[in-house]
Design a protein around this motif. Sequence first.
Motif, PDB file in Angstrom:
ATOM      1  N   SER A  77       0.831  -1.207   0.000  1.00 51.60           N
ATOM      2  CA  SER A  77       0.000   0.000   0.000  1.00 51.60           C
ATOM      3  C   SER A  77       0.862   1.251   0.000  1.00 51.60           C
ATOM      4  N   ASN A  78       1.961   1.236   0.750  1.00 53.06           N
ATOM      5  CA  ASN A  78       2.882   2.373   0.767  1.00 53.06           C
ATOM      6  C   ASN A  78       3.587   2.542  -0.572  1.00 53.06           C
ATOM      7  N   LEU A 361       8.651  -6.150  -5.674  1.00 55.85           N
ATOM      8  CA  LEU A 361       8.385  -4.916  -6.418  1.00 55.85           C
ATOM      9  C   LEU A 361       8.283  -3.713  -5.476  1.00 55.85           C
ATOM     10  N   SER A 362       7.609  -3.907  -4.339  1.00 59.21           N
ATOM     11  CA  SER A 362       7.441  -2.819  -3.371  1.00 59.21           C
ATOM     12  C   SER A 362       8.780  -2.429  -2.748  1.00 59.21           C
ATOM     13  N   THR A 369      11.392   5.764  -3.804  1.00 56.79           N
ATOM     14  CA  THR A 369      10.442   6.816  -3.426  1.00 56.79           C
ATOM     15  C   THR A 369      10.616   7.304  -1.990  1.00 56.79           C
ATOM     16  N   HIS A 370      11.151   6.460  -1.114  1.00 59.67           N
ATOM     17  CA  HIS A 370      11.327   6.854   0.291  1.00 59.67           C
ATOM     18  C   HIS A 370      12.704   6.439   0.817  1.00 59.67           C
ATOM     19  N   PRO A 371      13.759   6.976   0.210  1.00 58.47           N
ATOM     20  CA  PRO A 371      15.100   6.648   0.708  1.00 58.47           C
ATOM     21  C   PRO A 371      15.360   7.234   2.095  1.00 58.47           C
ATOM     22  N   GLU A 372      14.531   8.220   2.503  1.00 56.77           N
ATOM     23  CA  GLU A 372      14.735   8.883   3.798  1.00 56.77           C
ATOM     24  C   GLU A 372      14.196   8.069   4.980  1.00 56.77           C
ATOM     25  N   TRP A 373      13.351   7.062   4.713  1.00 58.40           N
ATOM     26  CA  TRP A 373      12.797   6.276   5.813  1.00 58.40           C
ATOM     27  C   TRP A 373      13.899   5.484   6.508  1.00 58.40           C
ATOM     28  N   LYS A 374      13.830   5.438   7.815  1.00 56.10           N
ATOM     29  CA  LYS A 374      14.846   4.746   8.603  1.00 56.10           C
ATOM     30  C   LYS A 374      14.751   3.246   8.385  1.00 56.10           C
ATOM     31  N   SER A 443       2.775   4.207   8.203  1.00 57.49           N
ATOM     32  CA  SER A 443       4.122   4.425   7.673  1.00 57.49           C
ATOM     33  C   SER A 443       5.036   4.812   8.826  1.00 57.49           C
ATOM     34  N   PRO A 444       6.354   4.919   8.594  1.00 56.72           N
ATOM     35  CA  PRO A 444       7.268   5.319   9.675  1.00 56.72           C
ATOM     36  C   PRO A 444       6.965   6.698  10.253  1.00 56.72           C
ATOM     37  N   THR A 445       6.172   7.490   9.561  1.00 62.88           N
ATOM     38  CA  THR A 445       5.853   8.833  10.059  1.00 62.88           C
ATOM     39  C   THR A 445       4.676   8.833  11.028  1.00 62.88           C
ATOM     40  N   ASN A 446       3.961   7.693  11.138  1.00 63.34           N
ATOM     41  CA  ASN A 446       2.811   7.616  12.043  1.00 63.34           C
ATOM     42  C   ASN A 446       3.245   7.247  13.457  1.00 63.34           C
ATOM     43  N   THR A 447       2.547   7.777  14.430  1.00 62.65           N
ATOM     44  CA  THR A 447       2.778   7.417  15.827  1.00 62.65           C
ATOM     45  C   THR A 447       1.885   6.232  16.200  1.00 62.65           C
TER      46      THR A 447
END
Length: 457
Positions: A77-78, A361-362, A369-374, A443-447
């Motif tokens: 989904s992400n 694929l994901s 698309t999200h290289p910044e995610w830890k 996603s990693p941005t959610n608490t």
Amino acid sequence: MAHVLRKELTLSQIIAMAAGGMIAAWMVEIRYWFELTGPSSLLCLLACGIILMPLCLIYTEMTAMLPFAGGENIWTSNAYNWDIGWIVGWFMFLLYLSAMPNVTIGISTMISYLYPLNFIELKILACFIISLWFIMVNLEIKHLAKIQNMMFWSTLVISVLASLIFIFNEQWHWKNLSPWFPKGLAGLSAGLGLLMFKFIGFDLIPQLVEESNFSKKKIILGFVGSMLCTFLVYGLAIVGVAGIVSNDWIAKADIVDPRVADMIGIHWLALVIVIMGAITCVTTLSGFWLAASRTIFGAAVQRQVPKKLAEINRWGQPWVANLVVYICSLYFCIMAPEAWINYIFTITVGAAGIIYLFVSLSFLKLRKTHPEWKRPYVCPFGVFMGIESMLFCVYCLYQCVVAMDAATWIALGIYFFIGALLYMYAKYQQRHDPVNWEPFIPSPTNTTEEICENSRA
């Protein structure tokens, strides 16, 4: 009621559940392996393990980066969108459900060694086991995990010792393993595609990681450890029995290892193997059931299914999701034909092939698309690992389509018809009740609080 899964699982328990998902009723299934490709099933298992290792490393990165129940559904989904995630989630549910008759009919078959049962009686007993386990999985998971941890590690030791007893018996001879390739290249090719089934179980880890209490950097140990345990048990089992009896004998036996033990005059070992095998299947049942219910829980958090399915009881278990798993497990068990091993292998490998393909694929897309995610763990040689995994998935899917029979197609047709109705219902609700059905993708941005809020009914 609470809406957050409790963090109670240790690394050892995670390995036990994942490996327990892979190590099932091999003494019943092994005859199907020998029908496919004889003793070379050992080589197929080794090759599958090596080929699947890149996928395990991909799973490790994705699990550590997005440690939420629902795993592959959330990753897809992400990477793409809610709709693709929904489809992957429905395949995930199929993957875990299809394992239920494999485990429960396997247990019933082992019990039939002690008291002969016909196939209808086997399925009735299997349905009873599913009903009993429905009660167990609604209780506190830490108690279930402790029991499973003890059972898995003890049965691992017993299974290895049993195989070694066969290998060091005077009736065991290396020459008995010949011919290694009784079905030639065609058999080896089919075995390589379908025996991937025996490593399906490492994918339970993403479903359970939200309930783990150890560092995400250690997740790699869960994946690699469970794979090694699986190959050790299966590899020794193949060598142990094939060195004593012929390929044809194994292919026609109802339950292999205990019959071999009786043949060499060690009846007590046969009884121990049956009891140990039944216990091993119980650990498998636990792992797949928990993964199936967490798949539904994750889908409910994403608002792909009614939020009611994310409701948790006072013991921290998603009881509504468990009820759905119970009903669907009974369906697949009742639908199983007498050639149930082939039925289960093809459905499970086919579902896994689709899921693993979308995960690969994901993985590649999220890297861009999200290289910044830890990423607590980074899969080495990412592009190569992703492409290699995709190619193997396509190969396995081809082998499944070739092996499917009419009963399998009918069961799948009904399952996906129900899925289409549920998908259309969700899309209808998005238009007419957007407040309660607005898509949410963790996603990693959610608490934790945000995820909890979106799981409340």
